[in-house]
Enzyme design. Structure first.
Site, PDB file in Angstrom:
ATOM      1  N   ARG A   1       0.834  -1.198   0.000  1.00 45.23           N
ATOM      2  CA  ARG A   1       0.000   0.000   0.000  1.00 45.23           C
ATOM      3  C   ARG A   1       0.874   1.255   0.000  1.00 45.23           C
ATOM      4  O   ARG A   1       2.095   1.165  -0.071  1.00 45.23           O
ATOM      5  CB  ARG A   1      -0.975  -0.010   1.169  1.00 45.23           C
TER       6      ARG A   1
ATOM      7  N   GLU B   1       2.369   3.106   1.863  1.00 43.43           N
ATOM      8  CA  GLU B   1       3.175   3.378   3.055  1.00 43.43           C
ATOM      9  C   GLU B   1       4.606   2.948   2.770  1.00 43.43           C
ATOM     10  O   GLU B   1       5.415   3.723   2.343  1.00 43.43           O
ATOM     11  CB  GLU B   1       2.622   2.621   4.271  1.00 43.43           C
TER      12      GLU B   1
ATOM     13  N   ASP C   1       7.780  -1.838  13.738  1.00 42.23           N
ATOM     14  CA  ASP C   1       7.856  -3.031  12.896  1.00 42.23           C
ATOM     15  C   ASP C   1       9.312  -3.496  12.786  1.00 42.23           C
ATOM     16  O   ASP C   1       9.601  -4.692  12.785  1.00 42.23           O
ATOM     17  CB  ASP C   1       7.314  -2.723  11.495  1.00 42.23           C
TER      18      ASP C   1
ATOM     19  N   GLU D   1      -0.902  -8.200   8.599  1.00 41.54           N
ATOM     20  CA  GLU D   1      -0.792  -7.075   9.526  1.00 41.54           C
ATOM     21  C   GLU D   1      -1.716  -7.273  10.727  1.00 41.54           C
ATOM     22  O   GLU D   1      -1.395  -6.897  11.850  1.00 41.54           O
ATOM     23  CB  GLU D   1      -1.210  -5.802   8.777  1.00 41.54           C
TER      24      GLU D   1
ATOM     25  N   HIS E   1       2.895  -8.050   6.297  1.00 39.64           N
ATOM     26  CA  HIS E   1       3.574  -7.275   7.328  1.00 39.64           C
ATOM     27  C   HIS E   1       4.519  -8.230   8.069  1.00 39.64           C
ATOM     28  O   HIS E   1       4.249  -9.421   8.131  1.00 39.64           O
ATOM     29  CB  HIS E   1       2.548  -6.717   8.326  1.00 39.64           C
TER      30      HIS E   1
HETATM   31  C1  BGC Z   1       1.894   0.620   9.636  1.00 37.63           C
HETATM   32  C2  BGC Z   1       2.378  -0.159  10.799  1.00 37.63           C
HETATM   33  C3  BGC Z   1       2.925   0.848  11.740  1.00 37.63           C
HETATM   34  C4  BGC Z   1       1.743   1.616  12.220  1.00 37.63           C
HETATM   35  C5  BGC Z   1       1.986   2.586  13.291  1.00 37.63           C
HETATM   36  C6  BGC Z   1       0.743   1.423  10.096  1.00 37.63           C
HETATM   37  O1  BGC Z   1       0.100   2.112   9.132  1.00 37.63           O
HETATM   38  O2  BGC Z   1       1.632  -0.164   8.531  1.00 37.63           O
HETATM   39  O3  BGC Z   1       2.947  -1.318  10.595  1.00 37.63           O
HETATM   40  O4  BGC Z   1       3.754   0.395  12.726  1.00 37.63           O
HETATM   41  O5  BGC Z   1       1.069   2.215  11.172  1.00 37.63           O
HETATM   42  O6  BGC Z   1       1.023   2.472  14.153  1.00 37.63           O
END
Ligand code: BGC
Length: 900
Positions: free
Chosen positions: A475, A477, A484, A753, A768
């Site tokens: 996505r 991001e 992570d 995720e 994830h």
């Molecule tokens: C990410 C996570 C990240 C989180 C923070 C998300 O959008 O994909 O893996 O750690 O935001 O809360």
């Protein structure tokens, strides 16, 4: 017999690196020996400026002579001052415990980059004008960004001639091109890296790559560079595409010719137009400029480059991003709409290579997704705002091959439209793209489900190494979310050689630190509003430094980050209210079953716990650096935080949980697991807290996790240490929701995720890695491998034998050499094979499976009913606690056998 020559020669963790930009690089090697308890008594390293010198055993830059090693197989270079941009050759030999010397190793080499800040001379250059396009912006955690205005790809070229190609001893191209570049020389791509340079905050640094082109240069040459956007976009506050390049040729005579990027380089647009990480690419092969990257091309119509503002340069000293694997589609299906759906059978990061033949102007569209809808169409939900679409417009009249350069996707399925004719499986090849870290760990067991989870972790981890550790590949991001990163880091160091990768990332974290000591949630900090971080995320800083110490014995990294870590801890201290952090928590125990935000775990608890966690690490690092007073000071601080934590969150039998109703008195897994993990619970309440945790796991959740990503990282370890191995094993291996086995049962090929199988337009990435910490538990607990001293100088092998598990086998190629453990059990016998590298010692914990068992090694009975019977050299009985018998061993291979 003389010992075997050393192998695996490395410089700064890398094999034959180019662009070494430290004045005293670390050289390391491995030695092997069939002799138990062997140790490197001494070594001898030669570093030479020419291969002939090295062959003649002349180290004109360094000759250490026979040097006391005390077991070590590494050295920080301290010879003649190294010159920038020069190749050095080196070899090493060693003396074993008996004082016998080995033959010399095979020679290795490294090429230096630019050792002094002023050494890099070329200008940054940019095109005079750039065509732009708009793509969808990013929507992050509910904050929509504006549309992205991005640049079409820029083509840059320059010709150059060499005086005497035949006598070129070394030809190097050093280059950085932002956001990404592809370097070509005389019509061919140089090297195998893609998406270079690695991501950084370009205000602070850009990485340059170093390419050896000695075999590629001719008398007349053309260098061509294509520039794409990557992260160097306006929405992140950067300017347009630009590059800096230095071509340097050294002749056998020692004479040098250099060429710098400047206004004599020419620029143009070309067939690759729109390109964006999330968006994809649009490539119009009709605009192909034949021969643009070859000498003799007429670039009269091209523009002259203009000077651009630059940024500090640092060498890219880590494994580059590469295509590492090609996947054939498992199936191709036509939909009623005419679109073809390719299924690669595996979720991964990368792109596809298209093979096509058809009329000019035909437009093939490739859209990537992780899931399909029930009707077989692509489910684009998890992509969120990422278009993930590559478009190729045919030039026509001949077979054409296309693969993108400046984007990547996270996908298993591809929808193809516009293909002239009937696309068969050969029309598309999946290419797995990620930072090409070396695989150093192997794990296998008798339980197919565990092996399946392990395999998904491997695919997920690699999909999320893209010059930084990312959260997901599909996505809009793909950021360096620190939570992570650290939650999956231990699993990563078991599986891969992460030393150089994390060294670079730690420098990114350091550079992201603000004046006030705070860190962001995301590094590089492309999203400036993410300061200050949730302490559970920014704990990556201390956690990764400590990990590099434990797993790689890297003291330099501690020295490089200690001061910044202190400033970070000071920041947390200033943010705390009587040692409790109430103001910084945001995500906390993120993504527990049933939601995204923490359901039951107070964020103040997790924030404060990580404050304690990081202060403990700092105290430990202070000891390593010999800063005794500071170590004491941080230890005292840790003590105060612990008391405050217990005062604030510990009740009679359990730690605080968020209550939704008066009847909700149930213990919370994460709240109890975290303090148990760091041994924070006062003695008189420890059993009660353990009982609360077990009550939640066993009675309330029927062996299921009720944890978000934070609790999940620690809960299996805590249960194991609390003597609840069977509960941990059941939690790890059942197949129902929520759990890892459930993901597998639902056809996941990477980890999700969320614990739920969600497929809509939401935060539900199918790839994830933040729940991947279980894999470290497989290595550390089931196989039982962990470093007892930094850099595996002492190895603990403490396997656990739960449930129906019949065998486990793991090996890790560590900085000290190969470490291994393999156990098997039958109804009345258990065997444990271990491998301890030369120079290291082992502490082997053999689990006592049956009352009255006897333990043998080399046919000798080593233990029976609490006593040693026979003796075997290099094995010493260290004791038993009724559950395990502990032996201390020297290096070598051992096979312990237990009989009922
Ligand atoms: C990410 C996570 C990240 C989180 C923070 C998300 O959008 O994909 O893996 O750690 O935001 O809360």
């Amino acid at each position: 017999m003389s010992p075997l020559p050393p192998g695996r020669l490395r410089c700064e963790y890398l094999v034959e690196p180019l662009g070494v930009d430290t004045a005293s690089p670390r050289l390391s090697w491995l030695v092997e020996s069939p002799v138990r308890g062997d140790r490197s008594k001494a070594f001898h390293v030669l570093v030479s400026s020419a291969p002939e010198l090295l062959r003649g055993d002349i180290g004109d830059f360094l000759d250490t002579g026979m040097t006391e090693a005390d077991g070590a197989a590494s050295l920080e270079y301290g010879g003649e001052a190294l010159l920038s941009c020069a190749r050095y050759f080196w070899k090493v030999r060693w003396w074993d415990r008996e004082g016998q010397v080995s033959p010399w190793s095979e020679p290795a080499s490294f090429v230096t980059g630019f050792l002094n800040p002023g050494d890099w001379k070329p200008k940054w250059i940019a095109p005079r004008t750039v065509a732009e396009f708009r793509s969808k912006g990013t929507v992050l955690l509910g904050h929509p960004g504006a549309d992205d205005v991005q640049a079409c790809a820029v083509y840059v070229r320059r010709e150059f001639a060499l005086k005497d190609k035949e006598r070129a001893a070394l030809a190097m191209i050093f280059i950085s091109g932002l956001g990404h570049y592809e370097l070509r020389l005389n019509g061919r791509k140089v090297g195998t890296s893609v998406l270079d340079p690695g991501w950084t905050d370009y205000r602070k640094k850009a990485l340059y790559a170093s390419h050896d082109v000695t075999g590629l240069v001719r008398d007349r040459n053309a260098v061509g560079v294509i520039l794409g956007n990557g992260r160097h976009t306006k929405s992140y506050g950067y300017d347009g595409p630009k590059l800096t390049c230095r071509i340097e040729v050294e002749y056998e005579s020692g004479e040098r010719e250099v060429l710098f990027s400047d206004e004599s380089w020419k620029t143009s647009d070309g067939p690759l137009q729109e390109n964006g990480l999330y968006f994809g690419e649009r490539y119009d092969a009709r605009i192909l400029i034949d021969g643009w990257d070859q000498p003799g091309f007429d670039d009269g119509a091209w523009d002259r480059a203009v000077p651009a503002s630059g940024c500090p340069l640092v060498s890219q000293m880590m494994p580059p991003v590469r295509v590492t694997e090609s996947l054939a589609p498992r199936s191709v299906r036509r939909l009623p709409s005419g679109a073809a759906i390719f299924d690669f059978g595996q979720n991964f990061s990368g792109w596809t290579r298209l093979k096509v033949e058809g009329p000019m102007g035909a437009e093939v569209r490739l859209r990537h997704a992780e899931l399909l809808n029930e009707d077989g169409t692509l489910n684009l939900g998890p992509n969120e705002n990422a278009e993930a679409t590559d478009v190729y417009i045919l030039r026509g009249g001949r077979p054409e091959v296309y693969e993108p350069k400046f984007t990547y996707h996270g996908f298993r399925y591809v929808e193809m439209t516009g293909y002239p004719g009937e696309p068969g499986p050969e029309a598309l090849e999946g290419l797995f793209v990620h930072s090409d870290v070396e695989r150093t760990g192997e794990f296998r067991s008798s339980n197919g489900l565990i092996d399946g989870i392990h395999k998904n972790v491997l695919w997920g981890q690699l999909s999320n190494l893209m010059s930084i550790p990312t959260d997901c590949p599909q996505r809009d991001e793909r950021h360096g979310w620190l939570g992570d990163a650290h939650l999956s880091a231990e699993e990563a160091v078991f599986n891969f050689d992460m030393a150089a990768f994390y060294t670079k990332f730690l420098d990114d974290i350091r550079l992201a630190q603000k004046e006030d000591g705070s860190l962001p949630d995301v590094v590089p900090p492309y999203l400036p509003r993410l300061y200050p971080a949730d302490p559970a995320w920014s704990s990556a800083y201390a956690t990764l430094v400590e990990l590099l110490w434990d797993y790689y014995g890297d003291r330099r990294v501690i020295a490089a980050h200690y001061a910044s870590l202190k400033r970070y801890i000071d920041f947390l201290g200033r943010s705390a209210d009587r040692n409790i952090i109430r103001s910084l928590g945001k995500y906390g125990d993120w993504c527990p079953p049933g939601g995204i935000v923490p359901k039951k775990t107070p964020v103040d608890l997790t924030s404060t716990w990580y404050y304690y966690h990081d202060v403990l690490i700092l105290a430990r690092l202070a000891v390593v650096l010999g800063r005794g007073e500071e170590a004491q000071q941080y230890t005292r601080l840790a003590g105060s935080i612990k008391s405050a934590f217990n005062d604030a969150f510990l009740g009679e039998t359990q730690y605080a949980a968020i209550r939704v109703s008066p009847v909700d008195t149930y213990p919370n897994q994460t709240s109890n697991a975290l303090p148990l993990y760091l041994d924070m619970v006062p003695d008189d309440r420890k059993d009660k807290v353990v009982a609360s945790l077990v009550q939640s796991v066993v009675r309330q959740q029927d062996y299921h996790v009720d944890t978000g990503i934070l609790g999940t990282r620690y809960i299996l370890d805590v249960l194991t240490e609390a003597g609840e191995l069977e509960a941990a094993y059941r939690m790890a291996t059942h197949k129902s929701y929520p759990g890892w086995g459930y993901m597998l049962a639902e056809d996941a090929t990477t980890l999700w995720e969320r614990w739920e199988k969600l497929t809509g337009h939401a935060m539900n990435s199918q790839n994830h890695i933040m729940l991947g910490s279980i894999d470290a538990w497989f290595y550390r607990v089931l196989a039982g491998l962990s470093p007892l001293l930094p850099g595996w100088k002492a190895v603990r092998v403490r396997p656990h034998v739960p449930g129906d598990l019949a065998s486990v086998e793991a090996r890790v190629d560590t900085v000290a050499g190969r470490v291994g453990a393999a156990w098997q059990r039958t109804g009345d016998a258990f065997s444990l094979e271990v491998a301890i590298p030369v120079g290291a010692t082992g502490e082997i914990h053999v689990p006592l499976l049956w009352h009255g068992s006897r333990i043998f090694e080399s046919g000798k009975m080593l233990w029976r009913a609490g006593h040693s019977v026979d003796t075997v050299p290099e094995i010493a009985l260290a004791g038993d606690d009724g559950k395990r018998v502990v032996f201390k061993v020297g290096s070598g291979a051992y096979k312990f056998e237990m009989k009922k």
